[in-house]
Write an enzyme that holds these catalytic residues in place. Structure first.
Site, PDB file in Angstrom:
ATOM      1  N   GLU A  40     -10.446 -16.837   8.961  1.00  0.00           N
ATOM      2  CA  GLU A  40      -9.179 -16.320   8.435  1.00  0.00           C
ATOM      3  C   GLU A  40      -7.999 -16.827   9.267  1.00  0.00           C
ATOM      4  O   GLU A  40      -6.963 -17.214   8.723  1.00  0.00           O
ATOM      5  CB  GLU A  40      -9.196 -14.789   8.448  1.00  0.00           C
ATOM      6  N   ARG A  72      -1.932   5.918   7.668  1.00  0.00           N
ATOM      7  CA  ARG A  72      -1.949   6.129   6.218  1.00  0.00           C
ATOM      8  C   ARG A  72      -1.327   7.465   5.845  1.00  0.00           C
ATOM      9  O   ARG A  72      -0.689   7.596   4.798  1.00  0.00           O
ATOM     10  CB  ARG A  72      -3.383   6.022   5.703  1.00  0.00           C
ATOM     11  N   CYS A 110       0.811  -1.230   0.000  1.00  0.00           N
ATOM     12  CA  CYS A 110       0.000   0.000   0.000  1.00  0.00           C
ATOM     13  C   CYS A 110       0.838   1.272   0.000  1.00  0.00           C
ATOM     14  O   CYS A 110       0.420   2.291  -0.561  1.00  0.00           O
ATOM     15  CB  CYS A 110      -0.977  -0.012   1.167  1.00  0.00           C
ATOM     16  N   SER A 137      -2.717   3.262  15.089  1.00  0.00           N
ATOM     17  CA  SER A 137      -2.434   4.696  15.156  1.00  0.00           C
ATOM     18  C   SER A 137      -3.609   5.510  15.680  1.00  0.00           C
ATOM     19  O   SER A 137      -3.418   6.450  16.453  1.00  0.00           O
ATOM     20  CB  SER A 137      -2.031   5.201  13.762  1.00  0.00           C
ATOM     21  N   LYS A 153      -7.393  -8.536  10.388  1.00  0.00           N
ATOM     22  CA  LYS A 153      -7.186  -7.114  10.123  1.00  0.00           C
ATOM     23  C   LYS A 153      -8.498  -6.560   9.590  1.00  0.00           C
ATOM     24  O   LYS A 153      -8.910  -6.856   8.467  1.00  0.00           O
ATOM     25  CB  LYS A 153      -6.062  -6.893   9.117  1.00  0.00           C
ATOM     26  N   LYS A 162      -6.085  -6.830  14.679  1.00  0.00           N
ATOM     27  CA  LYS A 162      -5.829  -5.412  14.423  1.00  0.00           C
ATOM     28  C   LYS A 162      -7.107  -4.753  13.925  1.00  0.00           C
ATOM     29  O   LYS A 162      -7.702  -5.265  12.962  1.00  0.00           O
ATOM     30  CB  LYS A 162      -4.718  -5.269  13.382  1.00  0.00           C
TER      31      LYS A 162
END
Length: 328
Positions: A236, A208, A125, A277, A198, A251
């Site tokens: 998952e 980001r 990303c 964050s 996630k 997360k």
């Protein structure tokens, strides 16, 4: 009226004395639980403040080494590196550049701090012009083509000396693809910390901004988990284990403690949780405005993550934890 014996239980007896409370504490935080996230960019002499992440910086490899030395001397034993690229393209090819920021940082850290455990984030990303975690075809992510690129990224990190990798892309089959690529290249002993749960969270925005990875179109809901779905998260995680993951991650952390607890009850492998964050920024801004006590709130939140089942916690508060824990 005289109380009849045995009519109620005095649980508070065990809370009266500080020494006894400490002896009976069920959950404890330790420096060994913590992984410090660090941001790295190519260049020299760079230590740049990150907007909306107070006291968090973007480092060039030489400055990152200085930070890592300080952290390690204080007792932090592991870091997780994230790169920011100024050379973006559709494929995200700078992510596997052997002279890229992460690769250079890994070499510097392992040469100067061989006992520091270095995880690296494996994703595209921060390297793609689209800002998405995979190769874009039209308006969709080409899952299988992305796997080839992720394998190249992981190999470049391991060749630079990374101790462990942490793929955060959420592509189907990525753990198997990385495990096979690493094994074939002689990195059979390199552990994979999988971002198994996630979620497509609103709490990633400061991150980001730090790595310039906001998607140019749409969002990441087609590959990150829906926040409402616990059973899908469990599926998952089970898939990642079958494909070769060594550590499972949840997360963000605090909004998904129920997911973390469900993982702890079902899986025997180590669990990590990422206090992201946005979680960090909310505490910092509330404390800077005098609404809360940063240290007390941060310690309470980290303790809740540990109590829910995390063996490892990735947190931007890690640099302050040596002092805070010493004061406790």
């Amino acid at each position: 009226m005289e109380r009849k014996p045995g009519t109620f239980i005095r649980n508070r007896r065990l809370r009266r004395f500080p020494a006894l409370r400490a002896m009976l504490q069920e959950t404890r935080l330790a420096l060994q639980d913590l992984i410090c996230p660090l941001f790295v960019v190519q260049g020299q002499g760079i230590r740049k403040a990150i907007p909306h992440l107070p006291e968090v910086f973007l480092f060039s490899p030489d400055e990152l080494l200085k930070e890592a030395v300080t952290l390690h001397e204080k007792g932090i034993q592991a870091v997780l590196l994230f790169g920011r690229s100024e050379q973006k393209d559709e494929a995200g090819s700078d992510a596997w550049n052997p002279r890229g920021a992460v690769q250079e940082a890994v070499r510097v850290l392992k040469r100067e701090l061989p006992t520091l455990f270095v995880f690296t984030d494996v994703c595209l990303c921060a390297y793609t012009t689209s800002g998405h975690c995979g190769v874009v075809r039209g308006q969709y992510i080409d899952n299988d083509r992305t796997l080839e690129h992720l394998a190249r990224v992981a190999l470049s990190h391991c060749e630079a000396g990374a101790d462990g990798i942490a793929p955060s892309d959420m592509m189907d089959g990525h753990i198997l693809a990385l495990r096979e690529a690493l094994d074939q290249a002689g990195f059979q002993e390199t552990p994979i910390m999988a971002y198994s749960a996630k979620f497509a969270s609103s709490l990633y925005e400061p991150f980001r901004e730090a790595v310039d990875s906001t998607p140019l179109f749409g969002d990441r809901s087609s590959y990150q988990l829906p926040p409402a779905n616990l059973r899908e998260a469990l599926r998952e995680a089970q898939t990642d284990l079958l494909e070769g993951a060594d550590i499972l991650m949840v997360k963000p952390a605090l909004p998904y403690l129920d997911v973390l607890r469900a993982f702890r009850e079902r899986f025997l492998v180590p669990l990590a949780a990422f206090q992201v964050s946005g979680e960090y920024a909310m505490v910092k801004y509330a404390s800077l405005n005098g609404a809360i006590d940063e240290k007390k709130v941060a310690l309470e939140l980290l303790l809740s993550i540990k109590r829910a089942g995390a063996d490892l916690i990735i947190s931007y508060f890690a640099p302050k934890m040596p002092e805070w824990l010493r004061e406790e």
